[in-house]
Design an enzyme around this catalytic site. Structure first.
Site, PDB file in Angstrom:
ATOM      1  N   GLU A  36       0.819  -1.214   0.000  1.00  0.00           N
ATOM      2  CA  GLU A  36       0.000   0.000   0.000  1.00  0.00           C
ATOM      3  C   GLU A  36       0.851   1.262   0.000  1.00  0.00           C
ATOM      4  OE1 GLU A  36      -2.930  -0.399  -0.627  1.00  0.00           O
ATOM      5  OE2 GLU A  36      -3.457  -2.398   0.075  1.00  0.00           O
ATOM      6  N   GLY A  37       0.298   2.321  -0.586  1.00  0.00           N
ATOM      7  CA  GLY A  37       1.035   3.567  -0.728  1.00  0.00           C
ATOM      8  C   GLY A  37       0.831   4.545   0.416  1.00  0.00           C
ATOM      9  N   PHE A  38       1.394   5.729   0.253  1.00  0.00           N
ATOM     10  CA  PHE A  38       1.428   6.732   1.311  1.00  0.00           C
ATOM     11  C   PHE A  38       0.024   7.185   1.720  1.00  0.00           C
ATOM     12  CE2 PHE A  38       1.842  10.948   3.115  1.00  0.00           C
ATOM     13  CZ  PHE A  38       2.970  10.855   3.907  1.00  0.00           C
ATOM     14  N   ASN A  39      -0.818   7.503   0.737  1.00  0.00           N
ATOM     15  CA  ASN A  39      -2.133   8.066   1.054  1.00  0.00           C
ATOM     16  C   ASN A  39      -3.034   7.063   1.756  1.00  0.00           C
ATOM     17  OD1 ASN A  39      -1.898  10.744   0.243  1.00  0.00           O
ATOM     18  ND2 ASN A  39      -2.241  10.227  -1.895  1.00  0.00           N
ATOM     19  N   HIS A 255      -1.215  15.632 -10.815  1.00  0.00           N
ATOM     20  CA  HIS A 255      -0.695  14.342 -10.354  1.00  0.00           C
ATOM     21  C   HIS A 255      -0.987  13.309 -11.431  1.00  0.00           C
ATOM     22  CE1 HIS A 255      -1.149  10.618  -7.558  1.00  0.00           C
ATOM     23  NE2 HIS A 255       0.062  10.671  -8.102  1.00  0.00           N
ATOM     24  N   LEU A 256       0.059  12.731 -12.007  1.00  0.00           N
ATOM     25  CA  LEU A 256      -0.087  11.746 -13.075  1.00  0.00           C
ATOM     26  C   LEU A 256       0.407  10.380 -12.601  1.00  0.00           C
ATOM     27  CD1 LEU A 256       1.161  13.774 -16.180  1.00  0.00           C
ATOM     28  CD2 LEU A 256      -1.199  13.154 -15.626  1.00  0.00           C
ATOM     29  N   ARG A 257      -0.515   9.455 -12.438  1.00  0.00           N
ATOM     30  CA  ARG A 257      -0.142   8.088 -12.062  1.00  0.00           C
ATOM     31  C   ARG A 257       0.153   7.294 -13.328  1.00  0.00           C
ATOM     32  NH1 ARG A 257      -3.920   5.001  -7.936  1.00  0.00           N
ATOM     33  NH2 ARG A 257      -2.275   3.475  -8.362  1.00  0.00           N
TER      34      ARG A 257
END
Length: 308
Positions: A36-39, A255-257
């Site tokens: 899992e990521g930061f957010n 923000h570009l994922r």
């Protein structure tokens, strides 16, 4: 009058003795699925704090949150490994403590040693949708993953007892289960806390907790310098919530994922050409000439964006 004063003094004395910092301490920490990521990890923190705030209200114990160190996350593209990063690198610990007593893992180890009395490992139910209906439940089950001695990246913790719980539902499920445990154990680790949902997403307490997560002064200063020097935008001073100063510059933030998002959701991700065209259109509509792009697709996007 003397009797009344004596009663008041005695009452104040009793209130002071009954304060939370004089009562028995209980510690709670947690883990999140490694991928899992930061957010999402930040959002899980909100759920954990909500649980502990409720425990502090409904029990006589002084519950303290032990902040789990950050592992090296997938989206951190540094050329060096960043393991066991303390929360103080990202967030203002004093601000967190204004809402709830929090300590770093290393502080807990200094106090209690490398010991966790009880681990509650959360996992998904084998049959989550019985008869096509979502039902909140928490039951003890056989562990679906082997026992892990190393709970955090660089710290081996001795676990007294481990129970695996199949959970489906909100954080309050765990609060009810913990009521049977906290009289016999002093420290708890909840594994894979992301399995539980918010009790009240977007409610008053949700935003109260989220507003306590102010970024560290070091990060705020670095961000301010970048905005002033590179973006021509003066964010003003303050604790991270101040409005910008009058006359600040204007820019488009994007923000570009890419990378894993493109691989798993290719049908939803725009092409590089599509990104360039959309950005040009928005800049024209908003009458802007400067854009700040946060992305994990540097190698893919840098040259086309610069050339455009």
């Amino acid at each position: 009058k003397m009797i009344i004063r004596a009663i008041v003094i005695i009452s104040v004395f009793i209130l002071v003795l009954g304060a939370k910092d004089t009562e028995e301490i209980r510690y709670l920490t947690y883990t999140v699925n490694k991928g899992e990521g930061f957010n999402l990890r930040r959002d899980v923190h909100l759920r954990v704090v909500s649980l502990i705030l409720n425990l502090r209200r409904t029990t006589s114990y002084n519950w303290i949150l032990v902040l789990p160190p950050w592992p090296h996350l997938y989206h951190w593209k540094s050329h060096f490994i960043q393991n066991s990063v303390q929360w103080s690198r990202f967030f203002d610990i004093k601000a967190l403590n204004q809402l709830l007593p929090c300590i770093e893992l290393e502080s807990y180890i200094k106090r209690e040693g490398h010991v966790i009395n009880e681990v509650l490992q959360l996992q998904r139910p084998k049959d989550p949708w019985k008869n096509g209906e979502f039902i909140q439940s928490i039951t003890e089950e056989v562990c679906s993953v082997p026992h892990q001695v190393i709970v955090f990246d660089n710290e081996k913790l001795l676990v007294g007892k481990r129970t695996c719980l199949a959970v489906q539902g909100q954080v309050s499920l765990l609060r009810s289960y913990l009521e049977e445990k906290f009289d016999t154990s002093k420290s708890f680790l909840i594994g894979n806390f992301e399995q539980l949902m918010h009790d009240e997403f977007g409610g008053i307490e949700y935003w109260k907790i989220r507003r306590s997560m102010i970024y560290s002064l070091e990060l705020r200063k670095a961000g301010n310098r970048f905005m002033i020097d590179i973006l021509g935008y003066d964010p003003g001073e303050g604790n991270g919530r101040s409005p910008p100063k009058d006359g600040g510059g204007n820019y488009l933030g994007v923000h570009l994922r890419r990378m894993d998002f493109v691989r798993s959701h290719g049908d939803l991700a725009p092409s590089v050409t599509g990104i360039v065209n959309q950005l040009k259109q928005i800049l024209k509509e908003q009458k802007l000439n400067k854009v700040f792009i946060a992305t994990d697709g540097i190698s893919e996007l840098k040259d086309p964006l610069v050339k455009s």
